[in-house]
Scaffold this motif. Sequence first.
Motif, PDB file in Angstrom:
ATOM      1  N   SER A  55       0.838  -1.197   0.000  1.00  0.00           N
ATOM      2  CA  SER A  55       0.000   0.000   0.000  1.00  0.00           C
ATOM      3  C   SER A  55       0.872   1.246   0.000  1.00  0.00           C
ATOM      4  N   SER A  56       0.543   2.203  -0.837  1.00  0.00           N
ATOM      5  CA  SER A  56       1.300   3.456  -0.885  1.00  0.00           C
ATOM      6  C   SER A  56       1.201   4.216   0.437  1.00  0.00           C
ATOM      7  N   VAL A  57       0.073   4.054   1.134  1.00  0.00           N
ATOM      8  CA  VAL A  57      -0.085   4.695   2.442  1.00  0.00           C
ATOM      9  C   VAL A  57       0.916   4.116   3.433  1.00  0.00           C
ATOM     10  N   ALA A 195      -7.328   0.857  -3.451  1.00  0.00           N
ATOM     11  CA  ALA A 195      -8.292   1.965  -3.515  1.00  0.00           C
ATOM     12  C   ALA A 195      -9.528   1.658  -2.675  1.00  0.00           C
ATOM     13  N   ALA A 196     -10.011   0.413  -2.742  1.00  0.00           N
ATOM     14  CA  ALA A 196     -11.205   0.018  -1.982  1.00  0.00           C
ATOM     15  C   ALA A 196     -10.927   0.081  -0.477  1.00  0.00           C
ATOM     16  N   GLU A 197      -9.768  -0.393  -0.059  1.00  0.00           N
ATOM     17  CA  GLU A 197      -9.448  -0.384   1.372  1.00  0.00           C
ATOM     18  C   GLU A 197      -9.208   1.036   1.879  1.00  0.00           C
ATOM     19  N   SER A 202     -11.542   5.400   5.084  1.00  0.00           N
ATOM     20  CA  SER A 202     -12.046   6.777   5.151  1.00  0.00           C
ATOM     21  C   SER A 202     -13.429   6.855   5.803  1.00  0.00           C
ATOM     22  N   LEU A 203     -14.133   5.715   5.838  1.00  0.00           N
ATOM     23  CA  LEU A 203     -15.461   5.669   6.450  1.00  0.00           C
ATOM     24  C   LEU A 203     -15.392   5.465   7.964  1.00  0.00           C
ATOM     25  N   ASN A 206     -11.265   0.654  11.144  1.00  0.00           N
ATOM     26  CA  ASN A 206      -9.833   0.524  11.427  1.00  0.00           C
ATOM     27  C   ASN A 206      -9.272  -0.860  11.139  1.00  0.00           C
ATOM     28  N   GLN A 207     -10.083  -1.889  11.277  1.00  0.00           N
ATOM     29  CA  GLN A 207      -9.632  -3.243  10.967  1.00  0.00           C
ATOM     30  C   GLN A 207     -10.548  -3.800   9.894  1.00  0.00           C
ATOM     31  N   TYR A 208      -9.994  -4.084   8.725  1.00  0.00           N
ATOM     32  CA  TYR A 208     -10.826  -4.458   7.569  1.00  0.00           C
ATOM     33  C   TYR A 208      -9.960  -5.134   6.516  1.00  0.00           C
ATOM     34  N   ARG A 209     -10.623  -5.777   5.580  1.00  0.00           N
ATOM     35  CA  ARG A 209      -9.998  -6.314   4.374  1.00  0.00           C
ATOM     36  C   ARG A 209     -11.021  -6.198   3.254  1.00  0.00           C
TER      37      ARG A 209
END
Length: 270
Positions: A55-57, A195-197, A202-203, A206-209
């Motif tokens: 991830s670029s982030v 992009a989806a993550e 942004s919503l 904090n913990q997601y895939r």
Amino acid sequence: MSNSKLNELKNYIKDLGNVAVAFSGGVDSTLLARVATDTLKEKAIAITISGPQHSSVEIKEAKEFASSIGINHIVIEMKNIENEELIYNPENRCYICKKDVFSKIKEEAKKHGISNVLDGTNIDDLGDYRPGLKALAELNIISPLKEVGLNKEDIRKISKELDLPTWDKPAFACLITRIPYGEKLTNEKLRMIEAAENYIHSLGFNQYRVRNHEKTARIEVIKEDLPKFFNVEFMKEVSDKLKEIGFKYVSLDLEGYKMGKMNLGVEDIE
């Protein structure tokens, strides 16, 4: 307890004399980079691989933290997945990827006169299916957190005491782990996942895939966050955005997020 473990970690790294930390910017490698810098000063460097699976982030955060502690930070850019074995995403993909990545890190470390390459494996990493550990062993990569007996809880506690910004950072594996074994890896798929993550984050999650099953996005969030999706307008907003990113179908995993879910049913591979 944490002070004694921290001192043990410092002494372990000090005895090595010089180190290159394989630095992702995550919880584990951030602690290693900080302790290595405090202990060995200019004899410690950090090396980050920036490839399509990252991830670029994450890369941006790694650069910012390395700068904040003053460690010599080298970023190796990889524009494409170069290994043809990895492109078809076999069940031992982590082994292939780790072997490639850490071979590059070892080569770079050698250019700087450094013989010891460190990674952030801890004792909690020994439970899940992790063929990458075999690659680390073959390349003689050193895992100080594991060697001194630190688990994830210990690492977060010490990180908090050291005021590290990553102490409560969620786990974030490489983007390839979002794609089922056997499906071809492409930069397009990986950028769609990223992009989806970023959007899900942004919503306020904090913990997601976001798993990519060909053109279907399967969203995983922790169980406590599932009720946020139980709103028709919210679901439509998320669906529209992910379709805009390039997915054809958007689904929510009703079981919720679980680390290593893509490894279910996979037998250990030698």
